[in-house]
Design a protein around this motif. Sequence first.
Motif, PDB file in Angstrom:
ATOM      1  N   LYS A   1      48.751  38.056  26.335  1.00 35.61           N
ATOM      2  CA  LYS A   1      50.155  38.197  26.705  1.00 35.61           C
ATOM      3  C   LYS A   1      50.930  39.105  25.746  1.00 35.61           C
ATOM      4  O   LYS A   1      52.139  39.281  25.901  1.00 35.61           O
ATOM      5  CB  LYS A   1      50.811  36.821  26.758  1.00 35.61           C
ATOM      6  N   CYS A   2      50.253  39.666  24.754  1.00 31.79           N
ATOM      7  CA  CYS A   2      50.911  40.574  23.814  1.00 31.79           C
ATOM      8  C   CYS A   2      51.356  41.845  24.532  1.00 31.79           C
ATOM      9  O   CYS A   2      50.735  42.274  25.502  1.00 31.79           O
ATOM     10  CB  CYS A   2      49.959  40.944  22.669  1.00 31.79           C
ATOM     11  N   ARG A   3      52.412  42.447  24.045  1.00 29.76           N
ATOM     12  CA  ARG A   3      52.947  43.671  24.644  1.00 29.76           C
ATOM     13  C   ARG A   3      51.925  44.808  24.591  1.00 29.76           C
ATOM     14  O   ARG A   3      51.807  45.578  25.528  1.00 29.76           O
ATOM     15  CB  ARG A   3      54.215  44.104  23.918  1.00 29.76           C
TER      16      ARG A   3
ATOM     17  N   CYS B   1      54.356  40.502  19.988  1.00 31.47           N
ATOM     18  CA  CYS B   1      53.090  39.790  19.772  1.00 31.47           C
ATOM     19  C   CYS B   1      53.246  38.330  20.204  1.00 31.47           C
ATOM     20  O   CYS B   1      54.025  37.571  19.619  1.00 31.47           O
ATOM     21  CB  CYS B   1      52.672  39.861  18.311  1.00 31.47           C
ATOM     22  N   ALA B   2      52.512  37.948  21.218  1.00 27.84           N
ATOM     23  CA  ALA B   2      52.590  36.576  21.744  1.00 27.84           C
ATOM     24  C   ALA B   2      51.985  35.564  20.771  1.00 27.84           C
ATOM     25  O   ALA B   2      52.406  34.404  20.734  1.00 27.84           O
ATOM     26  CB  ALA B   2      51.883  36.505  23.089  1.00 27.84           C
ATOM     27  N   VAL B   3      51.018  35.985  19.985  1.00 24.43           N
ATOM     28  CA  VAL B   3      50.366  35.086  19.030  1.00 24.43           C
ATOM     29  C   VAL B   3      51.345  34.727  17.906  1.00 24.43           C
ATOM     30  O   VAL B   3      51.547  33.551  17.599  1.00 24.43           O
ATOM     31  CB  VAL B   3      49.067  35.708  18.467  1.00 24.43           C
ATOM     32  N   LYS B   4      51.958  35.744  17.308  1.00 24.02           N
ATOM     33  CA  LYS B   4      52.934  35.486  16.237  1.00 24.02           C
ATOM     34  C   LYS B   4      54.120  34.684  16.770  1.00 24.02           C
ATOM     35  O   LYS B   4      54.639  33.797  16.089  1.00 24.02           O
ATOM     36  CB  LYS B   4      53.427  36.804  15.629  1.00 24.02           C
ATOM     37  N   SER B   5      54.538  34.976  17.979  1.00 22.18           N
ATOM     38  CA  SER B   5      55.633  34.237  18.598  1.00 22.18           C
ATOM     39  C   SER B   5      55.275  32.754  18.750  1.00 22.18           C
ATOM     40  O   SER B   5      56.097  31.876  18.472  1.00 22.18           O
ATOM     41  CB  SER B   5      55.968  34.840  19.959  1.00 22.18           C
ATOM     42  N   ALA B   6      54.041  32.467  19.161  1.00 18.70           N
ATOM     43  CA  ALA B   6      53.583  31.084  19.321  1.00 18.70           C
ATOM     44  C   ALA B   6      53.575  30.355  17.979  1.00 18.70           C
ATOM     45  O   ALA B   6      53.924  29.174  17.903  1.00 18.70           O
ATOM     46  CB  ALA B   6      52.202  31.053  19.959  1.00 18.70           C
ATOM     47  N   VAL B   7      53.218  31.055  16.912  1.00 21.36           N
ATOM     48  CA  VAL B   7      53.238  30.446  15.574  1.00 21.36           C
ATOM     49  C   VAL B   7      54.681  30.137  15.183  1.00 21.36           C
ATOM     50  O   VAL B   7      54.984  29.033  14.727  1.00 21.36           O
ATOM     51  CB  VAL B   7      52.574  31.366  14.526  1.00 21.36           C
TER      52      VAL B   7
ATOM     53  N   CYS C   1      47.004  44.977  19.987  1.00 23.67           N
ATOM     54  CA  CYS C   1      47.793  44.200  19.021  1.00 23.67           C
ATOM     55  C   CYS C   1      46.863  43.522  18.007  1.00 23.67           C
ATOM     56  O   CYS C   1      45.872  42.902  18.371  1.00 23.67           O
ATOM     57  CB  CYS C   1      48.606  43.137  19.764  1.00 23.67           C
ATOM     58  N   ALA C   2      47.195  43.682  16.734  1.00 22.86           N
ATOM     59  CA  ALA C   2      46.411  43.052  15.666  1.00 22.86           C
ATOM     60  C   ALA C   2      47.015  41.702  15.266  1.00 22.86           C
ATOM     61  O   ALA C   2      46.514  41.042  14.369  1.00 22.86           O
ATOM     62  CB  ALA C   2      46.333  43.966  14.453  1.00 22.86           C
ATOM     63  N   HIS C   3      48.096  41.322  15.910  1.00 22.39           N
ATOM     64  CA  HIS C   3      48.752  40.031  15.679  1.00 22.39           C
ATOM     65  C   HIS C   3      49.238  39.899  14.241  1.00 22.39           C
ATOM     66  O   HIS C   3      49.122  38.855  13.619  1.00 22.39           O
ATOM     67  CB  HIS C   3      47.840  38.867  16.060  1.00 22.39           C
ATOM     68  N   GLU C   4      49.782  40.996  13.735  1.00 18.03           N
ATOM     69  CA  GLU C   4      50.312  40.981  12.375  1.00 18.03           C
ATOM     70  C   GLU C   4      51.806  41.282  12.377  1.00 18.03           C
ATOM     71  O   GLU C   4      52.594  40.383  12.145  1.00 18.03           O
ATOM     72  CB  GLU C   4      49.537  41.954  11.491  1.00 18.03           C
ATOM     73  N   ASN C   5      52.182  42.532  12.651  1.00 12.87           N
ATOM     74  CA  ASN C   5      53.601  42.907  12.599  1.00 12.87           C
ATOM     75  C   ASN C   5      54.087  43.633  13.848  1.00 12.87           C
ATOM     76  O   ASN C   5      55.192  44.164  13.851  1.00 12.87           O
ATOM     77  CB  ASN C   5      53.862  43.798  11.371  1.00 12.87           C
ATOM     78  N   GLU C   6      53.283  43.665  14.881  1.00 16.20           N
ATOM     79  CA  GLU C   6      53.634  44.408  16.080  1.00 16.20           C
ATOM     80  C   GLU C   6      54.737  43.680  16.869  1.00 16.20           C
ATOM     81  O   GLU C   6      54.733  42.459  16.967  1.00 16.20           O
ATOM     82  CB  GLU C   6      52.410  44.576  17.000  1.00 16.20           C
TER      83      GLU C   6
END
Length: 79
Positions: A35-37, A49-55, A41-46
Amino acid sequence: GGVVIDTPGMRGLALHNAREGFAEAFADVESLAEKCRFADCAHENEPGCAVKSAVQQGRLSAMRYHNYQKIYHTLPGRR
């Protein structure tokens, strides 16, 4: 049960052909990653990022995210 092997001259250890097992072990994170834009996406600073948002929203534990990142960066041929 574990084993420690001292192999002089060995400088590193890598996981080979582990992508499938990794995806299974972190199916929840991989599902969020879809679901990342951005597809890469490396799920760091992009942004997006759906992963960082979930955290940040507490839907994914910070420890699980940290473990995912730690192993993800060791995989050969990652996204």
